[in-house]
Design a protein around this motif. Structure first.
Motif, short mmCIF file in Angstrom:
data_model
loop_
_atom_site.label_atom_id
_atom_site.label_comp_id
_atom_site.label_asym_id
_atom_site.label_seq_id
_atom_site.Cartn_x
_atom_site.Cartn_y
_atom_site.Cartn_z
N ASP A 220 0.83 -1.21 0.00
CA ASP A 220 0.00 0.00 0.00
C ASP A 220 0.86 1.26 0.00
OD1 ASP A 220 -2.60 1.18 0.04
OD2 ASP A 220 -2.32 1.66 2.15
N LYS A 221 2.02 1.18 0.63
CA LYS A 221 2.90 2.35 0.71
C LYS A 221 3.72 2.56 -0.55
CE LYS A 221 3.66 2.21 5.74
NZ LYS A 221 4.68 1.89 6.79
N VAL A 222 4.22 1.46 -1.13
CA VAL A 222 5.25 1.61 -2.18
C VAL A 222 4.73 1.40 -3.60
CG1 VAL A 222 7.03 0.88 -0.56
CG2 VAL A 222 6.02 -0.80 -2.10
N ARG A 223 3.59 0.72 -3.76
CA ARG A 223 3.11 0.45 -5.12
C ARG A 223 2.14 1.53 -5.57
NH1 ARG A 223 4.15 -5.09 -7.03
NH2 ARG A 223 2.75 -4.60 -8.75
N SER A 224 2.25 1.91 -6.81
CA SER A 224 1.29 2.84 -7.40
C SER A 224 0.65 2.17 -8.60
CB SER A 224 1.98 4.14 -7.82
OG SER A 224 2.97 3.88 -8.79
N GLY A 225 -0.51 2.67 -9.01
CA GLY A 225 -1.19 2.08 -10.15
C GLY A 225 -1.88 0.78 -9.77
N GLU A 226 -2.01 -0.11 -10.75
CA GLU A 226 -2.77 -1.35 -10.56
C GLU A 226 -2.03 -2.36 -9.70
OE1 GLU A 226 -5.02 -3.72 -13.89
OE2 GLU A 226 -2.97 -4.49 -13.80
N VAL A 227 -2.71 -2.86 -8.69
CA VAL A 227 -2.20 -3.97 -7.87
C VAL A 227 -3.31 -5.00 -7.75
CG1 VAL A 227 -1.27 -4.69 -5.65
CG2 VAL A 227 -0.67 -2.45 -6.56
N ILE A 228 -3.08 -6.21 -8.23
CA ILE A 228 -4.09 -7.26 -8.18
C ILE A 228 -3.82 -8.19 -7.01
CG2 ILE A 228 -5.07 -9.26 -9.38
CD1 ILE A 228 -4.50 -7.83 -12.00
N LEU A 229 -4.86 -8.40 -6.19
CA LEU A 229 -4.82 -9.34 -5.08
C LEU A 229 -5.83 -10.43 -5.38
CD1 LEU A 229 -4.98 -6.75 -2.14
CD2 LEU A 229 -2.95 -7.54 -3.36
N THR A 230 -5.38 -11.65 -5.61
CA THR A 230 -6.27 -12.75 -5.97
C THR A 230 -6.57 -13.59 -4.73
OG1 THR A 230 -5.33 -12.85 -8.20
CG2 THR A 230 -6.59 -14.75 -7.46
N VAL A 231 -7.83 -13.59 -4.32
CA VAL A 231 -8.24 -14.36 -3.15
C VAL A 231 -8.24 -15.85 -3.49
CG1 VAL A 231 -10.10 -14.75 -1.48
CG2 VAL A 231 -9.65 -12.44 -2.34
N GLU A 232 -7.49 -16.63 -2.71
CA GLU A 232 -7.40 -18.09 -2.90
C GLU A 232 -7.49 -18.77 -1.53
OE1 GLU A 232 -4.69 -21.38 -5.29
OE2 GLU A 232 -3.72 -19.59 -4.50
N PRO A 233 -8.69 -18.88 -0.97
CA PRO A 233 -8.80 -19.31 0.44
C PRO A 233 -8.22 -20.69 0.74
CG PRO A 233 -10.86 -18.38 -0.35
CD PRO A 233 -9.99 -18.56 -1.55
N HIS A 234 -8.50 -21.70 -0.11
CA HIS A 234 -8.05 -23.07 0.14
C HIS A 234 -8.48 -23.58 1.52
CE1 HIS A 234 -6.11 -23.90 -3.52
NE2 HIS A 234 -4.96 -24.36 -3.10
N LEU A 235 -9.65 -23.16 1.97
CA LEU A 235 -10.09 -23.52 3.32
C LEU A 235 -11.05 -24.71 3.34
CD1 LEU A 235 -10.48 -19.93 4.80
CD2 LEU A 235 -8.61 -21.55 5.13
N HIS A 236 -11.37 -25.26 2.17
CA HIS A 236 -12.19 -26.46 2.11
C HIS A 236 -11.81 -27.25 0.87
CE1 HIS A 236 -15.07 -25.22 -1.14
NE2 HIS A 236 -14.61 -24.03 -0.80
N ILE A 237 -12.27 -28.47 0.79
CA ILE A 237 -11.97 -29.30 -0.37
C ILE A 237 -12.84 -28.86 -1.54
CG2 ILE A 237 -11.94 -31.66 -1.28
CD1 ILE A 237 -9.91 -31.15 0.92
N PHE A 238 -12.22 -28.66 -2.68
CA PHE A 238 -12.98 -28.28 -3.88
C PHE A 238 -12.45 -29.09 -5.04
CE2 PHE A 238 -9.24 -25.75 -4.12
CZ PHE A 238 -9.04 -25.42 -5.45
N ASN A 239 -13.20 -29.10 -6.14
CA ASN A 239 -12.89 -30.00 -7.25
C ASN A 239 -11.56 -29.71 -7.94
OD1 ASN A 239 -15.23 -31.32 -6.73
ND2 ASN A 239 -16.40 -30.45 -8.41
N GLY A 240 -11.04 -28.49 -7.78
CA GLY A 240 -9.79 -28.14 -8.43
C GLY A 240 -8.60 -28.89 -7.85
#
Length: 240
Positions: A220-240
């Motif tokens: 938040d302090k050092v990056r400017s412009g677009e920053v993508i944060l991809t939520v990947e919980p992995h908190l339950h079993i899923f088909n992937g």
């Protein structure tokens, strides 16, 4: 987000993103099929549903590079060609990928030349199609530590992006904060996933040893412009 962790059904994935006001999807699983296994007709439907839902694609969450370094590369390269086609079809310039599993108990450096040979071919095709390969630090592959990841990034320069996954570093015995400091100026996007050092178990973001609060505060302090944060919980079993 990796919306396939909300549901295997694509309509419900889009609904989940809307509920959480998330505008981008790192597309990986669609209606119980991997993204690279969709037919052209199925991709047409996906494209229309994304447009109707006003959801963009941040990257193709491909499994490219998730084979053994001693496995036959030729059929895998054909899958990679398909990944490039799908990226263009779904209007993204990024393909998430990996740097091949190393035989258990062997030194990764032994396979460095073959890893780089395969990646050179992939980078060449990606460059011709204006697509960026974004490497993720997955456990057990050549680039699973911060130093070997840097070996890749220094070699390929701007032809290889960086998907920074703190939980994967924890599971490899690497301090994610130290890895972040090493890579911070070249990170393409972040996976928001956390894990415990004692047993490698995945926990809610910020509750493990991934140093997510400190890392994101610095971003938040050092990056400017677009920053993508991809939520990947992995908190339950899923088909992937």
């Amino acid at each position: 987000a990796f919306a396939d962790e909300a549901s295997p059904e694509f309509d419900r994935q889009i609904a989940a993103l809307h509920r959480k006001h998330i505008p981008l999807m790192e597309i990986r699983g669609v209606d119980d099929k991997g993204i690279l296994d969709l037919t052209d007709e199925e991709l047409d439907v996906v494209e229309k549903k994304l447009a109707a839902g006003n959801i963009g694609i941040s990257a193709i969450g491909s499994p490219i590079g998730k084979i053994g370094i001693e496995d036959d590369f030729a059929p895998h390269f054909e899958k990679f060609k398909r990944a490039v086609e799908i990226a263009k079809k779904l209007h993204t310039t990024r393909i998430r990928m990996f740097s091949f599993y190393i035989p258990q108990g062997e030194e990764p450096e032994k396979y460095r030349d073959e890893v780089f040979r395969r990646l050179e071919r992939m980078v060449e095709l990606a460059r011709k199609n204006d697509v960026l390969l974004v490497h993720e630090n997955e456990k057990g592959i050549y680039g699973d530590t911060d130093t070997r990841c840097m070996d890749l990034y220094e070699h390929f320069g701007g032809d290889m992006g960086v998907a920074f996954d703190p939980a994967n570093y924890v599971q490899c015995g690497v301090d994610p904060l130290e890895a972040y400091r090493l890579h911070k100026d070249i990170i393409t996007y972040f996976h928001i996933k956390d894990a415990m050092k004692e047993d490698g178990s995945v926990v809610s973001a910020g509750r493990g040893d991934g140093h997510l609060p400190e890392i994101l505060e610095d971003v938040d302090k050092v990056r400017s412009g677009e920053v993508i944060l991809t939520v990947e919980p992995h908190l339950h079993i899923f088909n992937g």
